[in-house]
Scaffold this active site. Structure first.
Site, PDB file in Angstrom:
ATOM      1  N   HIS A   1      27.008  58.375  51.612  1.00  0.00           N
ATOM      2  CA  HIS A   1      28.419  58.103  51.301  1.00  0.00           C
ATOM      3  C   HIS A   1      29.053  59.369  50.746  1.00  0.00           C
ATOM      4  O   HIS A   1      28.507  59.997  49.834  1.00  0.00           O
ATOM      5  CB  HIS A   1      28.484  56.963  50.278  1.00  0.00           C
ATOM      6  CG  HIS A   1      29.868  56.447  50.041  1.00  0.00           C
ATOM      7  ND1 HIS A   1      30.694  56.028  51.064  1.00  0.00           N
ATOM      8  CD2 HIS A   1      30.580  56.264  48.900  1.00  0.00           C
ATOM      9  CE1 HIS A   1      31.836  55.609  50.559  1.00  0.00           C
ATOM     10  NE2 HIS A   1      31.804  55.743  49.251  1.00  0.00           N
TER      11      HIS A   1
ATOM     12  N   CYS B   1      54.713  38.017  31.867  1.00  0.00           N
ATOM     13  CA  CYS B   1      53.904  36.994  31.199  1.00  0.00           C
ATOM     14  C   CYS B   1      52.692  36.667  32.084  1.00  0.00           C
ATOM     15  O   CYS B   1      52.532  37.227  33.164  1.00  0.00           O
ATOM     16  CB  CYS B   1      54.717  35.719  30.969  1.00  0.00           C
ATOM     17  SG  CYS B   1      56.332  35.996  30.240  1.00  0.00           S
ATOM     18  N   MET B   2      51.890  35.711  31.647  1.00  0.00           N
ATOM     19  CA  MET B   2      50.699  35.373  32.422  1.00  0.00           C
ATOM     20  C   MET B   2      51.050  34.784  33.791  1.00  0.00           C
ATOM     21  O   MET B   2      50.410  35.088  34.800  1.00  0.00           O
ATOM     22  CB  MET B   2      49.830  34.366  31.646  1.00  0.00           C
ATOM     23  CG  MET B   2      48.513  34.086  32.327  1.00  0.00           C
ATOM     24  SD  MET B   2      47.521  32.850  31.489  1.00  0.00           S
ATOM     25  CE  MET B   2      46.970  33.736  30.068  1.00  0.00           C
ATOM     26  N   ASP B   3      52.107  33.976  33.826  1.00  0.00           N
ATOM     27  CA  ASP B   3      52.422  33.249  35.070  1.00  0.00           C
ATOM     28  C   ASP B   3      53.822  33.529  35.597  1.00  0.00           C
ATOM     29  O   ASP B   3      54.196  33.012  36.653  1.00  0.00           O
ATOM     30  CB  ASP B   3      52.324  31.737  34.825  1.00  0.00           C
ATOM     31  CG  ASP B   3      51.125  31.391  33.984  1.00  0.00           C
ATOM     32  OD1 ASP B   3      50.016  31.731  34.415  1.00  0.00           O
ATOM     33  OD2 ASP B   3      51.303  30.822  32.882  1.00  0.00           O
TER      34      ASP B   3
ATOM     35  N   ARG C   1      32.503  53.563  58.404  1.00  0.00           N
ATOM     36  CA  ARG C   1      32.693  52.368  57.576  1.00  0.00           C
ATOM     37  C   ARG C   1      34.120  52.402  57.041  1.00  0.00           C
ATOM     38  O   ARG C   1      34.427  53.135  56.111  1.00  0.00           O
ATOM     39  CB  ARG C   1      31.687  52.375  56.409  1.00  0.00           C
ATOM     40  CG  ARG C   1      30.230  52.557  56.832  1.00  0.00           C
ATOM     41  CD  ARG C   1      29.296  52.481  55.637  1.00  0.00           C
ATOM     42  NE  ARG C   1      29.595  53.444  54.607  1.00  0.00           N
ATOM     43  CZ  ARG C   1      29.076  54.664  54.523  1.00  0.00           C
ATOM     44  NH1 ARG C   1      28.185  55.072  55.422  1.00  0.00           N
ATOM     45  NH2 ARG C   1      29.398  55.479  53.541  1.00  0.00           N
TER      46      ARG C   1
ATOM     47  N   ARG D   1      25.359  57.828  43.140  1.00  0.00           N
ATOM     48  CA  ARG D   1      25.526  56.394  42.854  1.00  0.00           C
ATOM     49  C   ARG D   1      24.274  55.630  43.259  1.00  0.00           C
ATOM     50  O   ARG D   1      23.523  55.182  42.415  1.00  0.00           O
ATOM     51  CB  ARG D   1      26.790  55.893  43.566  1.00  0.00           C
ATOM     52  CG  ARG D   1      27.280  54.570  43.108  1.00  0.00           C
ATOM     53  CD  ARG D   1      28.677  54.254  43.618  1.00  0.00           C
ATOM     54  NE  ARG D   1      28.772  54.147  45.065  1.00  0.00           N
ATOM     55  CZ  ARG D   1      29.869  53.755  45.708  1.00  0.00           C
ATOM     56  NH1 ARG D   1      30.966  53.458  45.027  1.00  0.00           N
ATOM     57  NH2 ARG D   1      29.898  53.681  47.013  1.00  0.00           N
TER      58      ARG D   1
ATOM     59  N   LYS E   1      34.272  43.996  51.732  1.00  0.00           N
ATOM     60  CA  LYS E   1      33.861  43.622  50.371  1.00  0.00           C
ATOM     61  C   LYS E   1      35.097  43.219  49.572  1.00  0.00           C
ATOM     62  O   LYS E   1      36.242  43.503  49.991  1.00  0.00           O
ATOM     63  CB  LYS E   1      33.116  44.777  49.713  1.00  0.00           C
ATOM     64  CG  LYS E   1      33.920  46.051  49.604  1.00  0.00           C
ATOM     65  CD  LYS E   1      33.071  47.184  49.100  1.00  0.00           C
ATOM     66  CE  LYS E   1      33.926  48.429  48.951  1.00  0.00           C
ATOM     67  NZ  LYS E   1      33.362  49.403  48.060  1.00  0.00           N
TER      68      LYS E   1
ATOM     69  N   TYR F   1      58.451  37.724  25.989  1.00  0.00           N
ATOM     70  CA  TYR F   1      57.718  37.923  24.733  1.00  0.00           C
ATOM     71  C   TYR F   1      58.068  39.270  24.090  1.00  0.00           C
ATOM     72  O   TYR F   1      58.125  40.299  24.778  1.00  0.00           O
ATOM     73  CB  TYR F   1      56.207  37.907  25.010  1.00  0.00           C
ATOM     74  CG  TYR F   1      55.671  36.555  25.381  1.00  0.00           C
ATOM     75  CD1 TYR F   1      55.761  35.477  24.495  1.00  0.00           C
ATOM     76  CD2 TYR F   1      55.073  36.354  26.610  1.00  0.00           C
ATOM     77  CE1 TYR F   1      55.247  34.231  24.841  1.00  0.00           C
ATOM     78  CE2 TYR F   1      54.544  35.105  26.964  1.00  0.00           C
ATOM     79  CZ  TYR F   1      54.650  34.059  26.065  1.00  0.00           C
ATOM     80  OH  TYR F   1      54.140  32.835  26.408  1.00  0.00           O
TER      81      TYR F   1
END
Ligand SMILES: Cc1ncc(COP(=O)(O)O)c(C=O)c1O
Length: 472
Positions: free
Chosen positions: A250, A398-400, A306, A220, A39, A351
């Site tokens: 589970h 920063c973002m990038d 699993r 759950r 997943k 920043y």
């Protein structure tokens, strides 16, 4: 092979993956199946490649969280059995059958959905009969026009027509608008029903494969033991359109050294399995265990475990017995220094100027940021590896991009690798280390690395595949 231009990438070691699978195959009781839990795009490693490697090692079942993940694997050509571990709405049933996806079931809405699909059953086609009940919900959602249509074919046409109407009203500006997608999904659902009808007319009806989930204490998903669970299983076993392939639960605390709660969950589950065994019912797959149980107490997991996190080389917790299964981390995150400069004392970095150079310092910019999954929460606390040495990431991420202080590294060069997660020479930055800085668990670290970062698959030290969703 796909390519990428920004020098930031994830390396996925297929050798480590293989070694982890082999380690479990050696440690598990004979005859126990491994379900590889893939997943969340195989916990960020890339489900398609992980599945192929695992299949080559003899793994014979795969687990995904939702039907969409299963469909994606089918579309990439994966034929192996796939269990959808999470909830699937009843509208998904025809697609699940068409694409041979096994569903986790535990709610009475299943009976209503099967009844609705079967009512007015057409003997010429066999199961599932007319499709109104399956796709009406979708159609009503887009245009409340379900009642007007009587056959799957008409519904498909209607859905396409609705999509077309929406798009033409939009001047065809939003080809992927939610509404159109809904209509297209309805069309696909209707198509799936038609396909099933055609198949039924030639091969006889196909059943929906299910694993029944029992909630023994995770709170759950699942049926409550004993009465509710037993009644549901009885009904499922007797249902002509269901193939009850498995039953499972589970564990909530299998990663803790104290296994009292796990034993308690197991006892509750075993009562139900025993109830059916006494009646001569043997389920093909009976499973309870995740990685932690697979390592510490595989005997509680019947004939399948699993495995998720541990296939990717991470132990589920500090408390499991690491000597039983030796694991190797599969993922590394790497980048390069794209801009290197020497700055005078007191120079501000990033920043908010949360960092100023203490003296004359060499500062390098790395092309990775929080939009890549290198969280801003790591700012001011995290380190990177250059030439096997730890260097601090300075200033806010920063973002990038972000900056590292490479003062003291002799003539740092733009083409050398910088490791943000993983090993370099004798030093390593682990998922556990990053997680503890962020106040989370290490499971989240590989999952966080975004699809903007290409995955590079390594075997025997060589690149064997690259995936870069941006350039597809
Ligand atoms: C139902 C189920 N089984 C197995 C797993 C795999 O767990 P792990 O990654 O701890 O091995 C998960 C993951 O959360 C799960 O939800």
């Amino acid at each position: 092979m796909e390519t990428f231009y920004r020098p930031t990438w994830v390396e996925v070691s297929l050798d480590a993956l293989r070694s982890n699978i082999r380690a479990f195959q050696r440690a598990l009781p004979a005859g126990m199946h491994i379900m590889a839990v893939v997943k969340a795009d195989a916990y960020g490693h890339g489900a398609e490649h992980v599945v192929r490697e695992a299949m080559a090692c003899g793994v014979d079942y795969f687990g995904v969280a939702c039907m969409d993940e299963g469909l994606k694997l089918r579309r990439s050509g994966v034929k192996a059995p796939i269990l959808v571990l999470g909830y699937t709405p009843p509208e998904g049933i025809p697609l699940a059958i068409k694409h041979d996806l096994t569903l986790t079931v535990f709610q009475d809405e299943l009976w209503q959905a099967l009844d609705a699909m079967g009512s007015g059953r057409d003997e010429r086609y066999g199961w599932p009969g007319p499709a109104e009940s399956v796709t009406a919900v979708d159609i009503m959602n887009v245009g409340e026009r379900a009642e007007a249509f009587e056959s799957a074919n008409a519904m498909k046409d209607a859905a396409v027509e609705i999509a077309y109407t929406i798009e033409s009203a939009n001047g065809f500006k939003s080809v992927n608008s939610g509404q159109s997608l809904h209509a297209i999904h309805a069309a696909e659902s209707a198509n799936a029903v038609r396909h099933l009808q055609e198949m039924a007319s030639t091969e006889g009806p196909r059943k929906l494969k299910v694993h029944i989930k029992i909630d023994t204490g995770m709170g759950r998903l699942g049926l409550q033991p004993d009465d509710e669970a037993i009644a549901f299983v009885e009904k499922a076993l007797a249902h002509p359109w269901l193939d009850v392939e498995g039953i499972f639960t589970h564990f909530a605390c299998a990663d803790e050294a104290d296994k009292t709660y796990t034993y308690e969950q197991h006892r509750k589950f075993d009562r139900i399995v025993e109830h059916f065994r006494k009646r001569g019912v043997e389920f093909r797959y009976v499973h309870t265990g995740n990685s932690a149980a697979g390592i510490d107490c595989p005997e509680l997991s019947y004939n399948m475990v699993r495995l998720g996190i541990s296939l990717y080389g991470l132990y589920p917790s500090e408390e499991v017995n690491r000597e039983r299964v030796v694991l190797e981390p599969v993922m590394s995150v790497k980048t390069k220094m794209v801009h290197i400069k020497t700055l005078p004392p007191g120079s501000g970095i990033s920043y908010g100027i949360a960092y100023r150079t203490q003296g004359e310092e060499t500062i390098a910019t790395l092309p990775i940021g929080y939009a890549d999954g290198y969280s801003r929460l790591l700012s001011g606390h995290v380190q990177a590896l250059v030439r096997g040495r730890r260097v601090p990431v300075v200033g806010r991420i920063c973002m990038d991009q972000c900056m590292v202080n490479v003062t003291g590294i002799d003539k740092p060069a733009g083409d050398e690798e910088v490791v943000l997660l993983g090993r370099q020479q004798d030093e390593a930055i682990t998922a556990e280390e990053l997680a503890s800085i962020m106040g989370t668990i290490h499971y989240e670290i590989p999952c966080m690395v975004s699809h903007r970062v290409p995955r590079v698959y390594i075997r025997d030290g060589k690149r064997v595949a690259v995936t870069n969703p941006l350039l597809r």
